[in-house]
Motif scaffolding. Structure first.
Motif, PDB file in Angstrom:
ATOM      1  N   PHE A  10       7.757  -1.352   1.338  1.00  0.00           N
ATOM      2  CA  PHE A  10       8.932   0.096   2.784  1.00  0.00           C
ATOM      3  C   PHE A  10       8.082   1.234   1.531  1.00  0.00           C
ATOM      4  O   PHE A  10       9.173   2.392   1.077  1.00  0.00           O
ATOM      5  CB  PHE A  10      10.342  -0.212   2.344  1.00  0.00           C
ATOM      6  CG  PHE A  10      10.505  -1.057   2.732  1.00  0.00           C
ATOM      7  CD1 PHE A  10      10.756  -1.590   4.096  1.00  0.00           C
ATOM      8  CD2 PHE A  10      11.005  -2.683   2.204  1.00  0.00           C
ATOM      9  CE1 PHE A  10      11.322  -2.779   4.929  1.00  0.00           C
ATOM     10  CE2 PHE A  10      11.550  -3.683   3.521  1.00  0.00           C
ATOM     11  CZ  PHE A  10      11.579  -3.786   4.189  1.00  0.00           C
ATOM     12  N   ASP A  11       7.265   1.452   1.716  1.00  0.00           N
ATOM     13  CA  ASP A  11       6.687   2.513   0.050  1.00  0.00           C
ATOM     14  C   ASP A  11       6.026   3.895   1.330  1.00  0.00           C
ATOM     15  O   ASP A  11       4.373   3.548   0.597  1.00  0.00           O
ATOM     16  CB  ASP A  11       5.780   1.883  -0.673  1.00  0.00           C
ATOM     17  CG  ASP A  11       5.126   3.118  -1.600  1.00  0.00           C
ATOM     18  OD1 ASP A  11       6.391   3.780  -1.873  1.00  0.00           O
ATOM     19  OD2 ASP A  11       3.823   2.936  -2.227  1.00  0.00           O
ATOM     20  N   PRO A  12       6.351   4.341   2.231  1.00  0.00           N
ATOM     21  CA  PRO A  12       8.122   5.009   2.286  1.00  0.00           C
ATOM     22  C   PRO A  12       8.200   3.845   3.436  1.00  0.00           C
ATOM     23  O   PRO A  12       7.569   2.884   4.466  1.00  0.00           O
ATOM     24  CB  PRO A  12       7.996   6.054   2.788  1.00  0.00           C
ATOM     25  CG  PRO A  12       6.806   6.339   3.319  1.00  0.00           C
ATOM     26  CD  PRO A  12       5.785   5.194   2.603  1.00  0.00           C
ATOM     27  N   VAL A  13       9.709   3.508   3.503  1.00  0.00           N
ATOM     28  CA  VAL A  13      10.666   3.421   5.430  1.00  0.00           C
ATOM     29  C   VAL A  13       9.477   3.612   6.542  1.00  0.00           C
ATOM     30  O   VAL A  13       9.860   4.694   6.008  1.00  0.00           O
ATOM     31  CB  VAL A  13      11.545   2.734   5.200  1.00  0.00           C
ATOM     32  CG1 VAL A  13      12.542   3.932   5.078  1.00  0.00           C
ATOM     33  CG2 VAL A  13      11.728   2.227   5.850  1.00  0.00           C
ATOM     34  N   LEU A  34      14.777  -6.484   1.511  1.00  0.00           N
ATOM     35  CA  LEU A  34      14.623  -6.800   0.499  1.00  0.00           C
ATOM     36  C   LEU A  34      12.735  -6.064   0.151  1.00  0.00           C
ATOM     37  O   LEU A  34      11.996  -5.874   1.043  1.00  0.00           O
ATOM     38  CB  LEU A  34      14.554  -8.137   0.497  1.00  0.00           C
ATOM     39  CG  LEU A  34      14.141  -8.513  -1.219  1.00  0.00           C
ATOM     40  CD1 LEU A  34      14.774  -8.182  -1.993  1.00  0.00           C
ATOM     41  CD2 LEU A  34      13.740 -10.064  -0.736  1.00  0.00           C
ATOM     42  N   VAL A  35      13.505  -5.039  -1.206  1.00  0.00           N
ATOM     43  CA  VAL A  35      12.428  -3.979  -1.240  1.00  0.00           C
ATOM     44  C   VAL A  35      11.638  -5.541  -2.391  1.00  0.00           C
ATOM     45  O   VAL A  35      12.299  -5.663  -3.530  1.00  0.00           O
ATOM     46  CB  VAL A  35      12.993  -2.371  -2.411  1.00  0.00           C
ATOM     47  CG1 VAL A  35      11.400  -2.677  -2.604  1.00  0.00           C
ATOM     48  CG2 VAL A  35      13.206  -2.071  -1.151  1.00  0.00           C
ATOM     49  N   SER A  36      10.565  -6.240  -1.997  1.00  0.00           N
ATOM     50  CA  SER A  36       9.540  -6.732  -2.736  1.00  0.00           C
ATOM     51  C   SER A  36       8.922  -5.776  -3.746  1.00  0.00           C
ATOM     52  O   SER A  36       8.315  -4.788  -3.287  1.00  0.00           O
ATOM     53  CB  SER A  36       8.808  -8.143  -1.961  1.00  0.00           C
ATOM     54  OG  SER A  36       9.847  -8.257  -0.888  1.00  0.00           O
ATOM     55  N   PHE A  37       8.818  -6.392  -5.568  1.00  0.00           N
ATOM     56  CA  PHE A  37       8.327  -5.709  -5.917  1.00  0.00           C
ATOM     57  C   PHE A  37       6.936  -6.648  -6.792  1.00  0.00           C
ATOM     58  O   PHE A  37       7.602  -7.461  -7.100  1.00  0.00           O
ATOM     59  CB  PHE A  37       8.566  -4.105  -6.288  1.00  0.00           C
ATOM     60  CG  PHE A  37       8.973  -4.857  -6.956  1.00  0.00           C
ATOM     61  CD1 PHE A  37       9.120  -4.257  -8.566  1.00  0.00           C
ATOM     62  CD2 PHE A  37      10.381  -4.714  -7.105  1.00  0.00           C
ATOM     63  CE1 PHE A  37      10.279  -5.380  -9.379  1.00  0.00           C
ATOM     64  CE2 PHE A  37      12.093  -5.433  -7.328  1.00  0.00           C
ATOM     65  CZ  PHE A  37      11.049  -5.683  -8.901  1.00  0.00           C
ATOM     66  N   LYS A  43       1.572   0.386  -8.152  1.00  0.00           N
ATOM     67  CA  LYS A  43       0.642   0.897  -7.096  1.00  0.00           C
ATOM     68  C   LYS A  43       1.283   1.476  -5.571  1.00  0.00           C
ATOM     69  O   LYS A  43       1.262   2.553  -5.802  1.00  0.00           O
ATOM     70  CB  LYS A  43      -0.494   0.671  -6.420  1.00  0.00           C
ATOM     71  CG  LYS A  43      -1.725  -0.113  -7.450  1.00  0.00           C
ATOM     72  CD  LYS A  43      -2.260  -0.616  -6.531  1.00  0.00           C
ATOM     73  CE  LYS A  43      -3.630  -1.626  -7.322  1.00  0.00           C
ATOM     74  NZ  LYS A  43      -4.943  -1.588  -6.824  1.00  0.00           N
ATOM     75  N   ALA A  44       3.145   1.833  -6.221  1.00  0.00           N
ATOM     76  CA  ALA A  44       4.084   2.678  -5.110  1.00  0.00           C
ATOM     77  C   ALA A  44       3.458   3.261  -5.424  1.00  0.00           C
ATOM     78  O   ALA A  44       3.878   4.183  -6.461  1.00  0.00           O
ATOM     79  CB  ALA A  44       5.185   1.393  -5.022  1.00  0.00           C
ATOM     80  N   VAL A  45       3.693   4.570  -4.275  1.00  0.00           N
ATOM     81  CA  VAL A  45       3.898   6.408  -4.873  1.00  0.00           C
ATOM     82  C   VAL A  45       5.326   6.338  -4.792  1.00  0.00           C
ATOM     83  O   VAL A  45       5.657   7.527  -5.694  1.00  0.00           O
ATOM     84  CB  VAL A  45       3.563   6.565  -3.338  1.00  0.00           C
ATOM     85  CG1 VAL A  45       4.291   7.499  -3.396  1.00  0.00           C
ATOM     86  CG2 VAL A  45       2.103   6.896  -2.855  1.00  0.00           C
ATOM     87  N   PHE A  46       6.484   5.240  -4.385  1.00  0.00           N
ATOM     88  CA  PHE A  46       7.519   5.829  -4.755  1.00  0.00           C
ATOM     89  C   PHE A  46       8.622   5.350  -5.546  1.00  0.00           C
ATOM     90  O   PHE A  46       7.943   3.920  -5.334  1.00  0.00           O
ATOM     91  CB  PHE A  46       8.394   5.098  -3.026  1.00  0.00           C
ATOM     92  CG  PHE A  46       8.333   7.058  -2.010  1.00  0.00           C
ATOM     93  CD1 PHE A  46       8.840   8.019  -2.387  1.00  0.00           C
ATOM     94  CD2 PHE A  46       6.817   6.605  -1.217  1.00  0.00           C
ATOM     95  CE1 PHE A  46       8.311   9.358  -1.550  1.00  0.00           C
ATOM     96  CE2 PHE A  46       7.503   7.655  -0.498  1.00  0.00           C
ATOM     97  CZ  PHE A  46       7.608   8.395  -0.608  1.00  0.00           C
ATOM     98  N   SER A  47       9.532   5.416  -5.732  1.00  0.00           N
ATOM     99  CA  SER A  47       9.687   3.874  -6.807  1.00  0.00           C
ATOM    100  C   SER A  47      10.956   2.660  -6.264  1.00  0.00           C
ATOM    101  O   SER A  47      11.186   2.975  -5.129  1.00  0.00           O
ATOM    102  CB  SER A  47      10.204   4.747  -7.824  1.00  0.00           C
ATOM    103  OG  SER A  47      12.251   5.050  -7.404  1.00  0.00           O
ATOM    104  N   VAL A  48      11.025   1.788  -7.248  1.00  0.00           N
ATOM    105  CA  VAL A  48      11.585   0.381  -6.355  1.00  0.00           C
ATOM    106  C   VAL A  48      13.421   1.378  -5.622  1.00  0.00           C
ATOM    107  O   VAL A  48      14.370   1.409  -5.548  1.00  0.00           O
ATOM    108  CB  VAL A  48      12.170  -0.164  -7.059  1.00  0.00           C
ATOM    109  CG1 VAL A  48      12.882  -1.768  -6.724  1.00  0.00           C
ATOM    110  CG2 VAL A  48      10.657  -1.156  -7.685  1.00  0.00           C
ATOM    111  N   SER A 130       0.963   2.746   5.352  1.00  0.00           N
ATOM    112  CA  SER A 130      -0.293   3.773   4.450  1.00  0.00           C
ATOM    113  C   SER A 130      -0.307   4.439   5.343  1.00  0.00           C
ATOM    114  O   SER A 130      -1.501   5.669   5.079  1.00  0.00           O
ATOM    115  CB  SER A 130      -1.627   2.813   4.616  1.00  0.00           C
ATOM    116  OG  SER A 130      -1.076   1.287   3.134  1.00  0.00           O
ATOM    117  N   LEU A 131      -0.283   4.605   6.999  1.00  0.00           N
ATOM    118  CA  LEU A 131      -0.808   5.835   7.316  1.00  0.00           C
ATOM    119  C   LEU A 131       0.089   6.731   6.933  1.00  0.00           C
ATOM    120  O   LEU A 131      -0.822   7.840   7.054  1.00  0.00           O
ATOM    121  CB  LEU A 131      -0.373   5.285   9.335  1.00  0.00           C
ATOM    122  CG  LEU A 131      -0.825   6.722   9.845  1.00  0.00           C
ATOM    123  CD1 LEU A 131      -2.244   7.447  10.242  1.00  0.00           C
ATOM    124  CD2 LEU A 131      -0.383   6.629  10.931  1.00  0.00           C
TER     125      LEU A 131
END
Length: 165
Positions: A10-13, A34-37, A43-48, A130-131
């Motif tokens: 969900f990076d981002p939802v 569930l935000v899996s990490f 490599k995520a743009v947004f924090s958990v 990604s888009l």
């Protein structure tokens, strides 16, 4: 109680994610988004926490939906929470092969895990986090891809500026 888990980064939802979550909330008594990490892969743009907050904002209308995060095996999380279903959205046949392998692995790790596949709506077939990140990073409009509640936050983070209306 029938509990389902909708896992993802969900990076981002996106609106595609939200569609699957909403439909799952109609099928199950409780849905855990569930935000899996993986802490080793940052490599995520947004924090958990940011991802969880965005999901909470866009799912606030769903009374049977909660948001959580986890960095371990999904099968272990299901055991820990008493969930019996994993809900995954499929955009194309290419998604199915990978998700089918994951469903079999989760079933092997935890026999109580059933995977439910929900096909995306036609308008979301091409939509991905990604888009959204790529479009926004070039200043492209993302209003058709993310919820209004989180649009400005995503746009500002990815462009470094407020959107001009």
């Amino acid at each position: 109680m029938r509990i389902a888990v909708c896992p993802g980064s969900f990076d981002p939802v996106t609106l595609g994610h939200l569609d699957i979550i909403e439909r799952a909330s109609n099928l199950f008594d409780k849905v855990i988004v569930l935000v899996s990490f993986n802490p080793a892969k940052n490599k995520a743009v947004f924090s958990v926490n940011e991802r969880m907050e965005m999901i909470q904002k866009v799912t606030s209308h769903l009374e049977n939906t909660v948001v959580d995060c986890y960095s371990g095996l999904l099968a272990d999380y299901l055991k820990m929470t008493g969930a019996s279903a994993i809900v995954k959205g499929l955009r194309a046949v290419s998604d199915f092969e990978y998700e089918f392998q994951m469903a079999l692995a989760n079933k092997k790790l935890y026999s109580g895990a059933e995977t439910v596949f929900l096909t995306t709506r036609g308008e979301n077939m091409y939509l991905s986090s990604s888009l959204v990140k790529e479009l926004a990073s070039f200043g492209g409009e993302i209003a058709d891809f993310v919820s209004p509640e989180i649009h400005d936050f995503i746009y500002e983070r990815l462009t470094g500026k407020k959107e001009q209306n």
